[in-house]
Enzyme design. Sequence first.
Site, mmCIF file in Angstrom:
data_model
loop_
_atom_site.group_PDB
_atom_site.id
_atom_site.type_symbol
_atom_site.label_atom_id
_atom_site.label_comp_id
_atom_site.label_asym_id
_atom_site.label_seq_id
_atom_site.Cartn_x
_atom_site.Cartn_y
_atom_site.Cartn_z
ATOM 1 N N LYS A 9 -12.578 0.951 29.888
ATOM 2 C CA LYS A 9 -12.307 1.291 28.135
ATOM 3 C C LYS A 9 -13.459 2.086 27.607
ATOM 4 O O LYS A 9 -14.425 2.644 28.363
ATOM 5 C CB LYS A 9 -12.376 -0.522 27.557
ATOM 6 C CG LYS A 9 -11.571 -1.141 27.860
ATOM 7 C CD LYS A 9 -11.593 -2.359 27.297
ATOM 8 C CE LYS A 9 -10.273 -3.489 27.670
ATOM 9 N NZ LYS A 9 -10.385 -4.616 26.725
ATOM 10 N N TYR A 49 -0.639 -2.485 24.267
ATOM 11 C CA TYR A 49 -0.962 -3.878 23.915
ATOM 12 C C TYR A 49 0.009 -4.512 23.168
ATOM 13 O O TYR A 49 -0.019 -5.542 22.472
ATOM 14 C CB TYR A 49 -2.232 -4.090 23.253
ATOM 15 C CG TYR A 49 -3.762 -3.819 24.035
ATOM 16 C CD1 TYR A 49 -3.818 -4.784 25.162
ATOM 17 C CD2 TYR A 49 -4.652 -2.926 24.062
ATOM 18 C CE1 TYR A 49 -4.708 -4.803 26.112
ATOM 19 C CE2 TYR A 49 -5.763 -3.099 25.041
ATOM 20 C CZ TYR A 49 -5.826 -3.878 25.937
ATOM 21 O OH TYR A 49 -6.921 -3.739 26.517
ATOM 22 N N ASN A 112 -15.177 -5.100 26.244
ATOM 23 C CA ASN A 112 -15.682 -5.634 27.268
ATOM 24 C C ASN A 112 -15.344 -4.936 28.760
ATOM 25 O O ASN A 112 -15.250 -5.273 29.632
ATOM 26 C CB ASN A 112 -15.166 -7.003 27.435
ATOM 27 C CG ASN A 112 -13.480 -6.951 27.200
ATOM 28 O OD1 ASN A 112 -12.731 -5.693 27.164
ATOM 29 N ND2 ASN A 112 -12.607 -8.105 27.316
ATOM 30 N N HIS A 115 -10.090 -3.242 31.220
ATOM 31 C CA HIS A 115 -8.953 -3.877 31.234
ATOM 32 C C HIS A 115 -8.316 -4.148 32.784
ATOM 33 O O HIS A 115 -8.406 -3.257 33.703
ATOM 34 C CB HIS A 115 -7.689 -3.156 30.558
ATOM 35 C CG HIS A 115 -6.229 -3.662 30.837
ATOM 36 N ND1 HIS A 115 -6.050 -4.566 30.060
ATOM 37 C CD2 HIS A 115 -5.479 -3.096 31.599
ATOM 38 C CE1 HIS A 115 -4.526 -4.999 30.276
ATOM 39 N NE2 HIS A 115 -4.418 -4.006 31.293
ATOM 40 N N GLU A 126 2.386 -1.701 32.909
ATOM 41 C CA GLU A 126 1.277 -1.016 32.639
ATOM 42 C C GLU A 126 0.953 0.154 33.430
ATOM 43 O O GLU A 126 0.536 1.431 32.888
ATOM 44 C CB GLU A 126 0.158 -1.844 32.752
ATOM 45 C CG GLU A 126 0.170 -2.863 31.612
ATOM 46 C CD GLU A 126 -1.100 -4.132 31.700
ATOM 47 O OE1 GLU A 126 -1.133 -4.887 30.897
ATOM 48 O OE2 GLU A 126 -1.764 -3.973 32.701
HETATM 49 N N1 UDP Z 1 -9.481 -9.666 22.560
HETATM 50 C C1 UDP Z 1 -10.251 -9.610 21.542
HETATM 51 N N2 UDP Z 1 -10.602 -10.770 20.891
HETATM 52 C C2 UDP Z 1 -9.849 -12.050 21.300
HETATM 53 C C3 UDP Z 1 -9.156 -12.173 22.645
HETATM 54 C C4 UDP Z 1 -9.231 -10.576 23.330
HETATM 55 O O1 UDP Z 1 -10.929 -8.557 20.941
HETATM 56 O O2 UDP Z 1 -10.201 -13.352 21.075
HETATM 57 C C5 UDP Z 1 -9.448 -8.122 23.244
HETATM 58 C C6 UDP Z 1 -10.450 -8.009 24.363
HETATM 59 O O3 UDP Z 1 -10.600 -6.695 24.643
HETATM 60 C C7 UDP Z 1 -9.305 -8.266 25.624
HETATM 61 C C8 UDP Z 1 -8.288 -7.661 24.915
HETATM 62 O O4 UDP Z 1 -8.319 -7.913 23.546
HETATM 63 O O5 UDP Z 1 -9.625 -7.645 26.732
HETATM 64 C C9 UDP Z 1 -6.875 -8.246 25.668
HETATM 65 O O6 UDP Z 1 -6.756 -9.737 25.362
HETATM 66 P P1 UDP Z 1 -6.469 -10.616 26.961
HETATM 67 O O7 UDP Z 1 -6.315 -12.023 26.423
HETATM 68 O O8 UDP Z 1 -5.132 -9.949 27.374
HETATM 69 O O9 UDP Z 1 -7.683 -10.515 27.589
HETATM 70 P P2 UDP Z 1 -7.968 -9.739 29.104
HETATM 71 O O10 UDP Z 1 -6.539 -9.870 29.703
HETATM 72 O O11 UDP Z 1 -8.233 -8.290 28.796
HETATM 73 O O12 UDP Z 1 -8.964 -10.554 29.931
HETATM 74 MG MG MG Z 2 -4.717 -9.054 29.214
#
Ligand code: UDP
Ligand code: MG
Length: 139
Positions: A9, A49, A112, A115, A126
């Site tokens: 990211k 997304y 974080n 992805h 994706e």
């Molecule tokens: N995210 C966020 N707040 C939240 C949950 C997710 O900003 O409470 C962001 C974070 O960057 C995350 C992305 O949205 O990686 C996608 O969320 P997902 O639940 O799919 O998490 P991931 O699959 O990336 O672990």
């Molecule tokens: Mg996810």
Amino acid sequence: MERTLSIIKPDGVQSGLIGEVIKRFEANGIRVVAMKMLHMDKEQAKGFYAVHKERPFFDSLTDFMSSGRIVAMVLEGDQVIEKNRSLMGATNYKEAAEGTIRRDFASDIEKNIVHGSDSPETAAFEIGYFFNSFEICEQ
Ligand code: UDP
Ligand code: MG
């Protein structure tokens, strides 16, 4: 043999972590079979997304994901979807296991570092979002 989409990211690229992330993949038997750097615009980030479009964090997340350069990769390996998710660590870096990418480098639930696709269905969508079949290198 399975494939998944990984993204470093904007915060990961900005922090100089491209090499560190790829090193962890390769050290764990994961092969990079396609890779490109790009800077998504807001619409591209929203399309990527789309599954999260009703979530409260959607607008901020898509602003962040379109804020700078990213590195998109197709990873290949045995059970690579799960393996990549476990190298990444939990979404919230505070809950991520020791030694995971997010635990080691993230400082924010949104920013974080990486992805990773979470299922074969999302991996197919994706990967196709960023790569055509000619851009993925067979062994
Ligand atoms: N995210 C966020 N707040 C939240 C949950 C997710 O900003 O409470 C962001 C974070 O960057 C995350 C992305 O949205 O990686 C996608 O969320 P997902 O639940 O799919 O998490 P991931 O699959 O990336 O672990
Ligand atoms: Mg996810």
